[in-house]
Design a protein around this motif. Structure first.
Motif, PDB file in Angstrom:
ATOM      1  N   GLY A  24     -68.656   9.932  -6.284  1.00 11.07           N
ATOM      2  CA  GLY A  24     -68.163   9.941  -4.161  1.00 11.07           C
ATOM      3  C   GLY A  24     -66.590  10.000  -5.124  1.00 11.07           C
ATOM      4  N   LYS A  25     -65.799  10.154  -6.496  1.00  3.41           N
ATOM      5  CA  LYS A  25     -64.790   9.988  -6.522  1.00  3.41           C
ATOM      6  C   LYS A  25     -64.155  11.750  -7.261  1.00  3.41           C
ATOM      7  CE  LYS A  25     -65.485   5.968  -9.774  1.00  3.41           C
ATOM      8  NZ  LYS A  25     -65.027   5.015 -11.395  1.00  3.41           N
ATOM      9  N   CYS A  26     -63.144  11.144  -6.387  1.00  6.06           N
ATOM     10  CA  CYS A  26     -61.913  12.671  -6.534  1.00  6.06           C
ATOM     11  C   CYS A  26     -61.993  13.095  -7.790  1.00  6.06           C
ATOM     12  CB  CYS A  26     -60.654  12.144  -6.215  1.00  6.06           C
ATOM     13  SG  CYS A  26     -59.265  13.666  -6.307  1.00  6.06           S
ATOM     14  N   ARG A  27     -62.487  14.402  -8.189  1.00  9.20           N
ATOM     15  CA  ARG A  27     -62.012  14.669  -8.962  1.00  9.20           C
ATOM     16  C   ARG A  27     -60.808  15.579  -9.984  1.00  9.20           C
ATOM     17  NH1 ARG A  27     -65.711  19.615  -8.858  1.00  9.20           N
ATOM     18  NH2 ARG A  27     -65.349  20.131 -11.516  1.00  9.20           N
ATOM     19  N   GLY A  28     -59.666  15.225  -8.559  1.00 11.43           N
ATOM     20  CA  GLY A  28     -57.941  15.143  -9.721  1.00 11.43           C
ATOM     21  C   GLY A  28     -57.530  16.838  -8.337  1.00 11.43           C
ATOM     22  N   PHE A  29     -58.474  17.395  -7.966  1.00 14.48           N
ATOM     23  CA  PHE A  29     -57.570  18.181  -7.363  1.00 14.48           C
ATOM     24  C   PHE A  29     -58.458  18.254  -6.022  1.00 14.48           C
ATOM     25  CE2 PHE A  29     -60.992  20.533  -9.099  1.00 14.48           C
ATOM     26  CZ  PHE A  29     -62.041  21.147  -8.155  1.00 14.48           C
ATOM     27  N   GLY A  30     -57.690  19.287  -4.744  1.00 17.03           N
ATOM     28  CA  GLY A  30     -58.182  19.393  -3.296  1.00 17.03           C
ATOM     29  C   GLY A  30     -57.199  20.465  -2.998  1.00 17.03           C
ATOM     30  N   PHE A  31     -57.784  21.097  -1.794  1.00 18.42           N
ATOM     31  CA  PHE A  31     -57.004  22.280  -1.200  1.00 18.42           C
ATOM     32  C   PHE A  31     -56.367  21.952   0.141  1.00 18.42           C
ATOM     33  CE2 PHE A  31     -60.398  23.476  -4.010  1.00 18.42           C
ATOM     34  CZ  PHE A  31     -59.223  24.255  -4.908  1.00 18.42           C
ATOM     35  N   LEU A  32     -55.054  22.996   0.924  1.00 15.08           N
ATOM     36  CA  LEU A  32     -54.478  22.597   1.815  1.00 15.08           C
ATOM     37  C   LEU A  32     -54.175  23.609   2.319  1.00 15.08           C
ATOM     38  CD1 LEU A  32     -52.984  20.371   3.196  1.00 15.08           C
ATOM     39  CD2 LEU A  32     -50.987  21.809   1.926  1.00 15.08           C
ATOM     40  N   THR A  33     -54.647  23.942   3.429  1.00 17.34           N
ATOM     41  CA  THR A  33     -55.248  25.048   3.869  1.00 17.34           C
ATOM     42  C   THR A  33     -53.629  25.656   5.298  1.00 17.34           C
ATOM     43  OG1 THR A  33     -58.203  25.339   4.359  1.00 17.34           O
ATOM     44  CG2 THR A  33     -56.893  26.936   5.347  1.00 17.34           C
ATOM     45  N   VAL A  34     -53.021  26.197   4.989  1.00 16.31           N
ATOM     46  CA  VAL A  34     -51.891  26.931   5.684  1.00 16.31           C
ATOM     47  C   VAL A  34     -52.405  28.192   6.392  1.00 16.31           C
ATOM     48  CG1 VAL A  34     -49.148  26.689   5.841  1.00 16.31           C
ATOM     49  CG2 VAL A  34     -50.181  25.691   4.262  1.00 16.31           C
TER      50      VAL A  34
ATOM     51  N   ILE B 145     -62.228  17.375  -3.333  1.00 17.07           N
ATOM     52  CA  ILE B 145     -63.127  17.752  -3.462  1.00 17.07           C
ATOM     53  C   ILE B 145     -63.546  16.786  -4.801  1.00 17.07           C
ATOM     54  CG2 ILE B 145     -64.325  19.296  -5.339  1.00 17.07           C
ATOM     55  CD1 ILE B 145     -62.838  20.464  -3.543  1.00 17.07           C
ATOM     56  N   LYS B 146     -64.847  16.498  -4.545  1.00 14.25           N
ATOM     57  CA  LYS B 146     -65.433  14.981  -5.108  1.00 14.25           C
ATOM     58  C   LYS B 146     -66.596  14.745  -6.303  1.00 14.25           C
ATOM     59  CE  LYS B 146     -63.769  11.785  -1.143  1.00 14.25           C
ATOM     60  NZ  LYS B 146     -64.306  11.044  -0.297  1.00 14.25           N
TER      61      LYS B 146
ATOM     62  N   ASN C  73     -53.484  17.231 -10.194  1.00 14.57           N
ATOM     63  CA  ASN C  73     -53.128  15.636 -10.051  1.00 14.57           C
ATOM     64  C   ASN C  73     -53.396  15.055  -9.686  1.00 14.57           C
ATOM     65  OD1 ASN C  73     -52.380  14.467 -12.158  1.00 14.57           O
ATOM     66  ND2 ASN C  73     -50.082  14.838 -12.039  1.00 14.57           N
ATOM     67  N   LEU C  74     -54.340  14.733  -8.561  1.00 17.46           N
ATOM     68  CA  LEU C  74     -54.724  13.293  -7.289  1.00 17.46           C
ATOM     69  C   LEU C  74     -55.315  12.288  -8.507  1.00 17.46           C
ATOM     70  CD1 LEU C  74     -56.404  15.500  -4.697  1.00 17.46           C
ATOM     71  CD2 LEU C  74     -53.916  14.546  -4.173  1.00 17.46           C
ATOM     72  N   PRO C  75     -55.268  11.033  -7.811  1.00 16.58           N
ATOM     73  CA  PRO C  75     -55.804  10.309  -8.667  1.00 16.58           C
ATOM     74  C   PRO C  75     -57.527  10.376  -8.694  1.00 16.58           C
ATOM     75  CG  PRO C  75     -54.290   9.228  -6.917  1.00 16.58           C
ATOM     76  CD  PRO C  75     -54.175  10.864  -7.232  1.00 16.58           C
ATOM     77  N   LYS C  76     -57.930  10.001 -10.259  1.00 18.71           N
ATOM     78  CA  LYS C  76     -58.911   9.855  -9.945  1.00 18.71           C
ATOM     79  C   LYS C  76     -60.163   8.650  -9.950  1.00 18.71           C
ATOM     80  CE  LYS C  76     -59.844  13.817 -13.220  1.00 18.71           C
ATOM     81  NZ  LYS C  76     -60.028  14.740 -14.359  1.00 18.71           N
ATOM     82  N   GLU C  77     -60.112   8.338  -8.789  1.00 14.76           N
ATOM     83  CA  GLU C  77     -60.916   7.672  -7.677  1.00 14.76           C
ATOM     84  C   GLU C  77     -61.128   7.690  -6.379  1.00 14.76           C
ATOM     85  OE1 GLU C  77     -56.828   5.170  -5.858  1.00 14.76           O
ATOM     86  OE2 GLU C  77     -56.078   5.688  -8.142  1.00 14.76           O
ATOM     87  N   GLU C  78     -61.249   6.717  -5.981  1.00 12.75           N
ATOM     88  CA  GLU C  78     -61.830   6.865  -4.408  1.00 12.75           C
ATOM     89  C   GLU C  78     -60.946   6.973  -3.634  1.00 12.75           C
ATOM     90  OE1 GLU C  78     -64.996   4.458  -3.123  1.00 12.75           O
ATOM     91  OE2 GLU C  78     -66.186   3.989  -4.780  1.00 12.75           O
TER      92      GLU C  78
END
Length: 173
Positions: free
Chosen positions: A42-52, A36-37, A9-14
């Motif tokens: 080059g805009k965000c696809r709405g998601f990403g990952f966090l490594t812990v 993830i772009k 649910n990340l915003p789909k913008e730069e």
């Protein structure tokens, strides 16, 4: 052992990776982010990952940051599913070998490939007449048109002859 978390649910913008990293800055250097772009825009696809670093720390981060707002949207955090790259299309990636298919004969004596258990695109009975065909078409199995007959692959012609002989011998028994 490191644990990957899905950030949704990340915003789909730069968005820069550093902006997303800043949200989790108080967790220290043990946390890394990947955004993830789209390759073209080059805009965000709405998601990403966090490594812990570990499972316990991952649960604490999910509890703490799930639902927190980032650029006017509430982000969603959960444990990422393991990658399944290549498992979905395994049978398509393996090379196809040329194996002769079993052949049966129709009432007219013409060879017909065995399609048992497989669905065909369309049945012979549902064939539409071709344009310019003119006139009616006989559907008797003894008067089949040569263009409708299945032609055997010349590479397997000798094997097909053997099969025909074997079938003929079985039919007379």
């Amino acid at each position: 052992m490191s644990v990957r978390l899905y950030i949704g649910n990340l915003p789909k913008e730069e968005i820069d990776r550093q902006e997303l990293q800043a949200v989790f800055a108080e967790e220290g250097e043990a946390v890394t982010t990947k955004l993830i772009k789209d390759r073209k825009t080059g805009k965000c696809r709405g998601f990403g990952f966090l490594t812990v670093n570990d499972d316990e720390h991952a649960d604490q981060i999910i509890e703490k940051y799930n639902g927190r707002t980032f650029k006017d949207t509430a982000i969603k955090l959960e444990k990422a599913l393991p990658r399944t790259k290549g498992e979905e299309n395994e049978d398509q990636q393996q090379p196809q070998q040329a194996v002769p298919k079993p052949v049966t004969t129709s009432n007219a004596g013409n060879p017909v490939p065995n399609t048992e258990g497989k669905s065909s695109r369309r049945d012979k009975s549902s064939k539409k007449p071709r344009r310019g065909g003119g006139g009616s078409r006989e559907t008797s199995s003894s008067n089949t048109n040569d263009s409708d007959a299945v032609r055997p692959d010349p590479r397997w012609a000798s094997e097909l002859e053997k099969l025909k002989e074997m079938l003929a011998a079985q039919a007379t028994n």
